[in-house]
Design a protein around this motif. Sequence first.
Motif, PDB file in Angstrom:
ATOM      1  N   SER A   1     -13.489  49.442 -26.790  1.00  0.00           N
ATOM      2  CA  SER A   1     -12.673  50.484 -27.410  1.00  0.00           C
ATOM      3  C   SER A   1     -11.879  51.265 -26.366  1.00  0.00           C
ATOM      4  CB  SER A   1     -13.554  51.421 -28.235  1.00  0.00           C
ATOM      5  OG  SER A   1     -14.104  50.729 -29.327  1.00  0.00           O
TER       6      SER A   1
ATOM      7  N   SER B   1     -16.609  45.439 -36.371  1.00  0.00           N
ATOM      8  CA  SER B   1     -16.335  45.579 -34.946  1.00  0.00           C
ATOM      9  C   SER B   1     -17.429  46.416 -34.299  1.00  0.00           C
ATOM     10  CB  SER B   1     -14.974  46.238 -34.719  1.00  0.00           C
ATOM     11  OG  SER B   1     -13.920  45.316 -34.855  1.00  0.00           O
TER      12      SER B   1
ATOM     13  N   GLU C   1      -9.208  39.059 -33.299  1.00  0.00           N
ATOM     14  CA  GLU C   1      -8.444  40.160 -33.882  1.00  0.00           C
ATOM     15  C   GLU C   1      -7.490  40.703 -32.819  1.00  0.00           C
ATOM     16  OE1 GLU C   1      -9.655  43.871 -36.581  1.00  0.00           O
ATOM     17  OE2 GLU C   1     -10.204  44.145 -34.475  1.00  0.00           O
TER      18      GLU C   1
ATOM     19  N   GLY D   1     -17.334  47.943 -31.068  1.00  0.00           N
ATOM     20  CA  GLY D   1     -16.939  48.742 -29.922  1.00  0.00           C
ATOM     21  C   GLY D   1     -17.771  50.008 -29.797  1.00  0.00           C
TER      22      GLY D   1
ATOM     23  N   SER E   1     -12.473  41.389 -30.877  1.00  0.00           N
ATOM     24  CA  SER E   1     -11.397  42.320 -31.192  1.00  0.00           C
ATOM     25  C   SER E   1     -10.764  42.720 -29.870  1.00  0.00           C
ATOM     26  CB  SER E   1     -11.954  43.547 -31.932  1.00  0.00           C
ATOM     27  OG  SER E   1     -10.924  44.464 -32.199  1.00  0.00           O
ATOM     28  N   ASP E   2      -9.570  42.219 -29.614  1.00  0.00           N
ATOM     29  CA  ASP E   2      -8.983  42.275 -28.274  1.00  0.00           C
ATOM     30  C   ASP E   2      -7.902  43.347 -28.173  1.00  0.00           C
ATOM     31  OD1 ASP E   2      -8.251  41.625 -25.690  1.00  0.00           O
ATOM     32  OD2 ASP E   2      -6.936  39.991 -26.296  1.00  0.00           O
ATOM     33  N   HIS E   3      -8.087  44.241 -27.196  1.00  0.00           N
ATOM     34  CA  HIS E   3      -7.087  45.271 -26.937  1.00  0.00           C
ATOM     35  C   HIS E   3      -6.441  45.100 -25.564  1.00  0.00           C
ATOM     36  CE1 HIS E   3      -9.878  47.615 -29.796  1.00  0.00           C
ATOM     37  NE2 HIS E   3      -8.850  47.147 -30.488  1.00  0.00           N
TER      38      HIS E   3
ATOM     39  N   LEU F   1     -17.665  41.459 -34.343  1.00  0.00           N
ATOM     40  CA  LEU F   1     -16.622  41.325 -33.330  1.00  0.00           C
ATOM     41  C   LEU F   1     -17.012  42.111 -32.078  1.00  0.00           C
ATOM     42  CD1 LEU F   1     -13.302  41.747 -35.367  1.00  0.00           C
ATOM     43  CD2 LEU F   1     -14.725  39.705 -35.050  1.00  0.00           C
ATOM     44  N   HIS F   2     -17.129  41.404 -30.964  1.00  0.00           N
ATOM     45  CA  HIS F   2     -17.254  42.084 -29.683  1.00  0.00           C
ATOM     46  C   HIS F   2     -15.965  42.861 -29.446  1.00  0.00           C
ATOM     47  CE1 HIS F   2     -17.874  42.970 -25.531  1.00  0.00           C
ATOM     48  NE2 HIS F   2     -16.947  42.117 -25.112  1.00  0.00           N
ATOM     49  N   CYS F   3     -16.073  44.098 -29.008  1.00  0.00           N
ATOM     50  CA  CYS F   3     -14.895  44.951 -28.909  1.00  0.00           C
ATOM     51  C   CYS F   3     -15.067  45.943 -27.766  1.00  0.00           C
ATOM     52  CB  CYS F   3     -14.678  45.690 -30.232  1.00  0.00           C
ATOM     53  SG  CYS F   3     -13.295  46.831 -30.235  1.00  0.00           S
TER      54      CYS F   3
ATOM     55  N   SER G   1     -14.811  49.801 -35.434  1.00  0.00           N
ATOM     56  CA  SER G   1     -15.838  50.189 -34.460  1.00  0.00           C
ATOM     57  C   SER G   1     -16.339  51.614 -34.662  1.00  0.00           C
ATOM     58  CB  SER G   1     -15.283  50.041 -33.044  1.00  0.00           C
ATOM     59  OG  SER G   1     -15.092  48.691 -32.700  1.00  0.00           O
TER      60      SER G   1
END
Length: 268
Positions: free
Chosen positions: A97, A63, A148, A65, A127-129, A93-95, A41
């Motif tokens: 941050s 990514s 991710e 983000g 993209s998962d946090h 990837l949707h993200c 990102s």
Amino acid sequence: MVEDFSTHAKRVGIPLFASVFDFSGVDLVQSLFLPAIKIASFELVDTPLIEYAAETGLPMIISTGMGTSEEIKDAIHAYGKGNKRPELNLALLHCVSSYPASPLEANLPALGPLSELVGAKHVVGFSDHTLGIGSAVGAVAFGASIIEKHFIRDRSVGGPDSAFSMEPAEFAQLVTACKEVWQATQSPRLSSPQAQGQDQWQNRKYRKSLYVVKNVSSGESFSKDNCRILRPSGGLAPKFYPSVLASVANRDLAAGTPLLANMVSALS
């Protein structure tokens, strides 16, 4: 001896690739013959890097983000400018941050607009946090083709990403759940027994239908006394019951006969 990442990945059949942060990273990926390139990102706005990476012809995952729509479009255009091949091997990837991110921040509906940018020739992922598997599994239902997630062998060891990284057992749950949700989002043709599931198709025979429950003579009126809604589904559908009760029999009918359209004077 502990295996290195490359040896282990080959042994278990996992494609191994890497994020790049400058031109030398792109060159290293090529020299190692890695199958894809990831743009993180924070490098989304580095369009010269994206263009240079695209010149390799390798599939690319970017990514998004912190990115605005315009910044994401710029990244897509940079990829297209560098990519000399006719096919588009790009995933966005949707993200969010934030580390970790809250499910309230996940904004999974953004996957729809992200998939439609600049000709919609790319795939999308997440993209998962966040903690746990819920947001990632939900993303699959919103159309994510890639998930991710940060991975760690033992969270207790610590590290900058340990709080929102998944241990092996959790990762296995994530993979299983994502596959199940993907299967549940497919749209089979309802007329197909295979699409509905053989058991469900066969169970249609246990639906209700119309049956003659007493002997009925030709010309005799149908009534609630001689015609009822019963299982199985060999006769007319129950929706025709009011019409049948206003009609007469076209022939002699024995008790237990499933009532068919050609046995009734009129149906509506």
